[in-house]
Write a protein that holds these residues in place. Structure first.
Motif, PDB file in Angstrom:
ATOM      1  N   LEU A  87       1.926  -3.912  -5.205  1.00 43.25           N
ATOM      2  CA  LEU A  87       1.303  -5.003  -6.112  1.00 43.25           C
ATOM      3  C   LEU A  87       1.859  -6.112  -5.657  1.00 43.25           C
ATOM      4  N   THR A  88       2.216  -6.015  -4.496  1.00 41.46           N
ATOM      5  CA  THR A  88       2.928  -7.589  -3.990  1.00 41.46           C
ATOM      6  C   THR A  88       1.656  -8.214  -2.373  1.00 41.46           C
ATOM      7  N   ALA A  89       1.886  -8.990  -2.474  1.00 36.84           N
ATOM      8  CA  ALA A  89       0.632  -9.347  -1.165  1.00 36.84           C
ATOM      9  C   ALA A  89       1.316  -9.165   0.125  1.00 36.84           C
ATOM     10  N   ASP A  90       2.455  -8.413   0.917  1.00 35.32           N
ATOM     11  CA  ASP A  90       2.766  -7.899   1.784  1.00 35.32           C
ATOM     12  C   ASP A  90       2.161  -6.241   1.610  1.00 35.32           C
ATOM     13  N   GLY A  91       2.455  -5.977   0.569  1.00 33.72           N
ATOM     14  CA  GLY A  91       2.413  -4.475   0.328  1.00 33.72           C
ATOM     15  C   GLY A  91       0.445  -4.682   0.168  1.00 33.72           C
ATOM     16  N   LEU A  92      -0.306  -4.840   0.164  1.00 30.17           N
ATOM     17  CA  LEU A  92      -1.408  -5.016  -0.009  1.00 30.17           C
ATOM     18  C   LEU A  92      -2.042  -4.716   0.917  1.00 30.17           C
ATOM     19  N   SER A  93      -1.057  -6.068   2.135  1.00 26.13           N
ATOM     20  CA  SER A  93      -2.483  -6.572   2.830  1.00 26.13           C
ATOM     21  C   SER A  93      -1.760  -5.743   4.420  1.00 26.13           C
ATOM     22  N   GLY A  94      -0.516  -4.842   3.748  1.00 25.26           N
ATOM     23  CA  GLY A  94       0.083  -4.101   4.946  1.00 25.26           C
ATOM     24  C   GLY A  94      -0.457  -3.078   4.966  1.00 25.26           C
ATOM     25  N   ALA A  95      -1.229  -2.400   3.644  1.00 29.72           N
ATOM     26  CA  ALA A  95      -1.477  -0.909   3.303  1.00 29.72           C
ATOM     27  C   ALA A  95      -3.534  -1.191   3.409  1.00 29.72           C
ATOM     28  N   VAL A  96      -4.254  -2.765   4.030  1.00 27.04           N
ATOM     29  CA  VAL A  96      -4.459  -2.702   4.618  1.00 27.04           C
ATOM     30  C   VAL A  96      -5.255  -2.422   5.974  1.00 27.04           C
ATOM     31  N   SER A  97      -4.284  -3.441   7.112  1.00 27.77           N
ATOM     32  CA  SER A  97      -3.917  -2.954   7.921  1.00 27.77           C
ATOM     33  C   SER A  97      -3.406  -1.419   8.594  1.00 27.77           C
ATOM     34  N   GLN A  98      -2.899  -1.000   7.759  1.00 33.72           N
ATOM     35  CA  GLN A  98      -2.507   0.611   8.381  1.00 33.72           C
ATOM     36  C   GLN A  98      -3.542   1.246   7.858  1.00 33.72           C
ATOM     37  N   MET A  99      -4.567   1.119   6.802  1.00 34.35           N
ATOM     38  CA  MET A  99      -5.925   1.946   6.622  1.00 34.35           C
ATOM     39  C   MET A  99      -6.764   1.648   7.889  1.00 34.35           C
ATOM     40  N   ILE A 100      -6.980   0.964   8.438  1.00 28.69           N
ATOM     41  CA  ILE A 100      -7.716   0.577   9.842  1.00 28.69           C
ATOM     42  C   ILE A 100      -6.905   0.927  10.612  1.00 28.69           C
ATOM     43  N   ASP A 113     -16.724  -9.796   1.243  1.00 30.68           N
ATOM     44  CA  ASP A 113     -15.867 -10.261   0.986  1.00 30.68           C
ATOM     45  C   ASP A 113     -14.538 -10.273   1.884  1.00 30.68           C
ATOM     46  N   GLY A 114     -13.188 -10.822   1.990  1.00 39.79           N
ATOM     47  CA  GLY A 114     -12.472 -10.522   3.620  1.00 39.79           C
ATOM     48  C   GLY A 114     -12.700  -8.775   3.776  1.00 39.79           C
ATOM     49  N   LEU A 115     -11.997  -8.455   2.223  1.00 42.30           N
ATOM     50  CA  LEU A 115     -11.486  -7.316   1.926  1.00 42.30           C
ATOM     51  C   LEU A 115     -12.619  -6.065   2.148  1.00 42.30           C
ATOM     52  N   SER A 116     -13.684  -5.810   1.398  1.00 43.33           N
ATOM     53  CA  SER A 116     -14.807  -5.230   1.474  1.00 43.33           C
ATOM     54  C   SER A 116     -15.711  -5.051   3.519  1.00 43.33           C
ATOM     55  N   ASN A 149      -0.526   0.482  14.471  1.00 46.59           N
ATOM     56  CA  ASN A 149       0.340   1.127  13.296  1.00 46.59           C
ATOM     57  C   ASN A 149       1.536   0.143  12.903  1.00 46.59           C
ATOM     58  N   PHE A 150       1.694  -0.454  14.004  1.00 44.24           N
ATOM     59  CA  PHE A 150       3.908  -0.984  13.876  1.00 44.24           C
ATOM     60  C   PHE A 150       3.414  -2.236  12.680  1.00 44.24           C
ATOM     61  N   VAL A 151       2.378  -2.659  12.986  1.00 45.32           N
ATOM     62  CA  VAL A 151       2.048  -4.002  12.351  1.00 45.32           C
ATOM     63  C   VAL A 151       1.561  -3.653  10.286  1.00 45.32           C
ATOM     64  N   GLY A 152       0.694  -2.284  10.349  1.00 48.93           N
ATOM     65  CA  GLY A 152       0.975  -1.983   9.139  1.00 48.93           C
ATOM     66  C   GLY A 152       1.980  -1.939   8.736  1.00 48.93           C
TER      67      GLY A 152
END
Length: 478
Positions: free
Chosen positions: A313-326, A72-75, A383-386
């Motif tokens: 456990l928020t959409a912004d938190g999880l989305s931002g975390a993935v962006s910041q991981m990358i 899926d998109g995450l993996s 990095n700023f985005v995440g």
């Protein structure tokens, strides 16, 4: 065509690299890593076009284990991170000589294979196998080709191995318990379990121990700085750029959806622990006299913020975390490569022995400065985005979490700019510092171009990841 082709290419690449001999090993490894990248790009396009590229085949009858891969998109975002950084990491080694290089580069590709498998696995036991397989190559890479005193290196690497292996055993026990209840290791079956709050708490913290060590989150971080320092720079890049993301990804994919009641119950504690890592890593980084150790503690601070985003456990938190991981993967690889470039010229990582590089190497200075600014989340970089998205999500939970989490920007700017000043500026050094070679320039330019492009236009990555985040949140809030 399905997603298992990426794994096959990396595994065959590791074998071909080993058989190619020392003279051609690095080039063969680079070739197969680029083929894996090309294949991944095609598969992502198929996925976006609605083609089913998942895999689910029976593997072991008793216990019931499937060779199941979920694309899926995450993996796929994490797979793209892995196969994008792997050729760049291999290319950084072209300026070094490694004894028995066929073994070295084969291990690098095998590690990429295992990490990719971890991101794709949709069966608990298969996931655990890939998780443990990724530990084996980095153990030998750090032990055999590492830096410094052999005894100290061995002590650091063995500690890392025992810590991570020990934490993973608790995760295996958790999977065994889940299998007894579900009759399957499949991710979709584990999501459907209705565990009691007590059961979820035990499962949650069994997973947490494995992930907290891998990420790492304090107080499970004690292995990190020494291993980052003692490992060869390619090993450090693999650890910091990709491997620690296995833990962060697994929090989102496995821990939170399987034990959502425990995640909600302990959210403040886990966010607080993660933010404590941000502050601790930043303060310790201020006191470092070794460039690699400074970058190691800087990484600890940044991943603490990512972990905090995951546990909101928020959409912004999880989305931002993935962006910041990358984003963190690309910038930390660039920073460690800059440290390696300096070591090649001066033969030291000691900050007090450096300085005066800028007058001799203007191109290197400019590229290093951009990476430093990206690491402190300058607007216009990915990095700023995440970081902004994660901090916003923290403010939704509690404004004080956002305030204390934001110290990573303030303290990070201080110790990174201070490091840059001590390492790069000042009067011309008595030692000659040649400017970057073509290979070195290629690596830096690709890393910087990625960070700047997605800093200005993050939509493709956000759009790829967010549907998966939405589905996971539905499972958490069921």
């Amino acid at each position: 065509m399905n997603v298992s082709l990426i794994l096959l290419i990396l595994l065959l690449g590791a074998l071909a690299t080993f058989l190619s001999g020392d003279k051609f090993a690095s080039k063969v490894a680079l070739f197969f890593s680029l083929v894996a990248l090309g294949c991944s790009s095609v598969l992502v396009n198929h996925f976006l076009g609605g083609v089913d590229i998942n895999v689910n085949n029976p593997w072991i009858l008793q216990p019931h284990v499937s060779f199941a891969l979920k694309a899926d998109g995450l993996s796929l975002a994490m797979v793209l991170l892995t196969v994008s950084l792997t050729p760049l990491i291999i290319l950084t080694g072209f300026g070094n000589h490694f004894e028995k290089s066929k073994n070295f580069y084969a291990l690098v590709l095998f590690m990429a294979f295992a990490m990719t498998g971890t991101f794709l696995a949709a069966d608990g036991l298969l996931y655990y196998i890939f998780w443990e397989l990724a530990l084996i190559p980095i153990y030998f890479i750090a032990l055999i080709w590492g830096n410094g005193d052999a005894d100290e290196r061995k002590k650091a690497v063995v500690k890392f191995f025992i810590y991570t292996l020990g934490g993973s055993l608790f995760m295996l026990i958790a999977f065994a318990y889940l299998y007894i209840n579900a009759g399957s290791f499949l991710l979709e079956d584990l999501y459907k379990l209705n565990l009691t709050a007590t059961e979820q708490t035990w499962i949650f913290f069994a997973f947490f121990l494995a992930y907290a060590i891998k990420i790492p989150i304090i107080p499970f971080h004690t292995w990190q700085a020494k291993v980052y320092q003692k490992a060869p720079t390619i090993g450090t890049m693999l650890l910091s750029g990709i491997m620690l993301k296995m833990g962060l990804y697994s929090v989102i994919r496995w821990q939170l959806p399987i034990a959502p009641l425990a995640a909600k119950m302990y959210m403040p504690t886990l966010i607080g622990l993660s933010i404590a890592g941000v502050i601790y890593g930043s303060i310790v980084a201020l006191r470092q006299k070794d460039l690699k150790k400074l970058l190691a503690y800087s990484s600890l601070a940044h991943v603490g913020l990512i972990a905090a985003g995951c546990y909101t456990l928020t959409a912004d938190g999880l989305s931002g975390a993935v962006s910041q991981m990358i984003a963190h993967g690309f910038v930390i690889v660039g920073l460690f490569f800059a440290a390696e470039v300096i070591f090649r010229r001066f033969g030291t990582y000691k900050i007090e022995d450096l300085g005066g590089i800028r007058p001799q190497a203007s191109k290197f200075t400019s590229m290093f400065m951009i990476l430093v600014l990206a690491s402190v989340a300058l607007p216009g970089t990915f990095n700023f985005v995440g970081e902004f998205t994660v901090l916003y999500s923290l403010s939704q939970v509690n404004i004080w979490f956002a305030i204390f989490g934001g110290t990573t920007i303030i303290l990070g700017a201080y110790y990174m700019l201070k490091m840059f000043q001590n390492v790069m500026l000042g009067e011309t050094n008595t030692k000659v510092f040649a400017d970057v070679t073509i290979n070195e320039t290629i690596v830096f330019v690709i890393l910087i171009a990625f960070l700047l492009f997605y800093g200005l236009y993050p939509k493709p990555i956000v759009d790829l990841v967010n549907p998966s985040i939405t589905e996971i949140l539905k499972t958490i809030n069921r």
